[in-house]
Write an enzyme that holds these catalytic residues in place. Structure first.
Site, PDB file in Angstrom:
ATOM      1  N   CYS A 129      10.401  12.277   3.315  1.00  0.00           N
ATOM      2  CA  CYS A 129      10.479  12.227   4.774  1.00  0.00           C
ATOM      3  C   CYS A 129       9.126  12.641   5.349  1.00  0.00           C
ATOM      4  O   CYS A 129       8.607  13.710   5.011  1.00  0.00           O
ATOM      5  CB  CYS A 129      11.564  13.157   5.310  1.00  0.00           C
ATOM      6  N   ASN A 177       8.781   6.434  14.215  1.00  0.00           N
ATOM      7  CA  ASN A 177       9.831   7.375  14.621  1.00  0.00           C
ATOM      8  C   ASN A 177       9.583   8.754  14.056  1.00  0.00           C
ATOM      9  O   ASN A 177       9.002   8.913  12.984  1.00  0.00           O
ATOM     10  CB  ASN A 177      11.214   6.864  14.186  1.00  0.00           C
ATOM     11  N   GLY A 217      10.323  -3.419   5.930  1.00  0.00           N
ATOM     12  CA  GLY A 217      10.039  -4.578   6.767  1.00  0.00           C
ATOM     13  C   GLY A 217      10.768  -5.853   6.416  1.00  0.00           C
ATOM     14  O   GLY A 217      10.276  -6.941   6.716  1.00  0.00           O
ATOM     15  N   GLY A 245       9.172  -1.378   9.650  1.00  0.00           N
ATOM     16  CA  GLY A 245       9.179  -2.722  10.216  1.00  0.00           C
ATOM     17  C   GLY A 245       8.238  -3.668   9.483  1.00  0.00           C
ATOM     18  O   GLY A 245       7.586  -3.276   8.504  1.00  0.00           O
TER      19      GLY A 245
END
Ligand code: DHB
Length: 311
Positions: free
Chosen positions: A132, A71, A249, A221
């Site tokens: 970030c 993302n 994850g 994930g």
């Protein structure tokens, strides 16, 4: 089951259970509250808030990857004024512990955000997002260098006052995460959040162009869980007394248990929420059952157990 103590501590604060949301994956909780009472969570960790409103990056900003998600949201959000006016009062009504995540483009912006939060009662901790991946340049990823990490944490510490715990969220995209953890610990954090997403990229072989408009994005994930386990294990080994909020994850109680054995004192659920909004509640139930099954009387006894069994 009834005698099992599932509580955990970060700095001076106690939480009824160690299952938190991960920043950015549950906004400020409104959406998840349609599916369960937020009071069932150990804490909600809000999407990183900045000084000003932001629309984020161009779309598309999500792409599927093998066992993961990429993302590049670009820190979209309403800005601190609206957040304090709307989101915090709403959250205070939900009887859930609140961890506010903050992000800035400069050291000063982190200081400004910390000063605004200082006046707010009912917050349990501040998570300082210095990692970030979706920023203009890598120089803005403060967690890539000890000096810039220290500068941000010192600004937050100076401005936050009192004894509100500070948690630094670190990036796995560094040569030695233990060095960065040591730097922020020396600068006065009460805990570290491990790990933020890894910088990744997907190219569409039909269009032959990057799938994300922002080109690169943060990978999350199941694909990243072994990286999280490694980072948590290394940091817990070096600083066994410093609480770690573990994430990366986790989609089952078994996954959460793995991070706890590595040294996590709390577990944040991120990407799993998108596929199943009650993932955190299922994971909480599965983790408590697993801990009891393994003979633990308290959650705390399991934290870092993989280190003890190696002695
Ligand atoms: C964003 C921020 C993060 O810390 C992250 O891991 C992924 C995405 C963002 O807002 O772009």
């Amino acid at each position: 089951m009834s005698n099992f103590d599932f509580s955990t501590k970060l700095g001076s604060r106690r939480f009824s259970n160690p299952i938190f949301t991960a920043s950015g994956c549950a906004s400020s909780g409104q959406e998840l509250s349609q599916f369960f009472s937020l009071s069932e969570l150990g804490a909600i960790v809000t999407k990183s808030i900045m000084t000003k409103p932001r629309t984020g990056r161009q779309t598309p900003r999500m792409a599927e990857t093998p066992s993961g998600m990429l993302n590049s949201i670009g820190l979209q959000g309403p800005g601190i004024d609206v957040f304090l006016e709307n989101d915090i009062p709403w959250l205070l009504n939900q009887q859930v512990k609140i961890v506010v995540s903050i992000a800035g483009e400069t050291v000063d912006e982190y200081g400004v955000l910390a000063r605004r939060l200082r006046a707010v009662s009912g917050i349990s901790a501040v998570e300082v997002n210095i990692s970030c991946p979706n920023v203009e340049n890598r120089g803005q990823v403060f967690a890539c260098k000890p000096e810039s990490s220290i500068a941000v944490i010192e600004a937050v510490r100076r401005n936050i006052g009192g004894e509100l715990p500070i948690i630094a969220k670190l990036s796995p995209d560094v040569t030695d995460i233990v060095e960065i953890a040591g730097a922020v610990i020396n600068a006065g954090v009460d805990g570290v959040a491990l790990i933020n997403t890894l910088l990744g990229m997907v190219i569409d072989v039909n269009s032959m162009k990057p799938k994300l408009a922002g080109k690169t994005g943060g990978l999350s994930g199941p694909a990243i869980r072994p990286v999280a386990v490694r980072a948590i294990y290394q940091v817990h080994q070096a600083f066994p007394k410093v609480p770690i909020v573990g994430m990366g994850g986790v989609s089952t109680g078994r996954d959460a248990f793995e991070l706890v054995l590595a040294g996590a004192s709390a577990i944040s659920i991120g990407t799993a929420n998108f596929g199943n909004p009650i993932a955190a509640i299922n994971i909480k139930q599965e983790l408590s059952e697993l801990l009891v099954e393994k003979g633990f009387k308290t959650f705390q006894d399991a934290v870092g157990f993989a280190h003890r069994s190696n002695e």
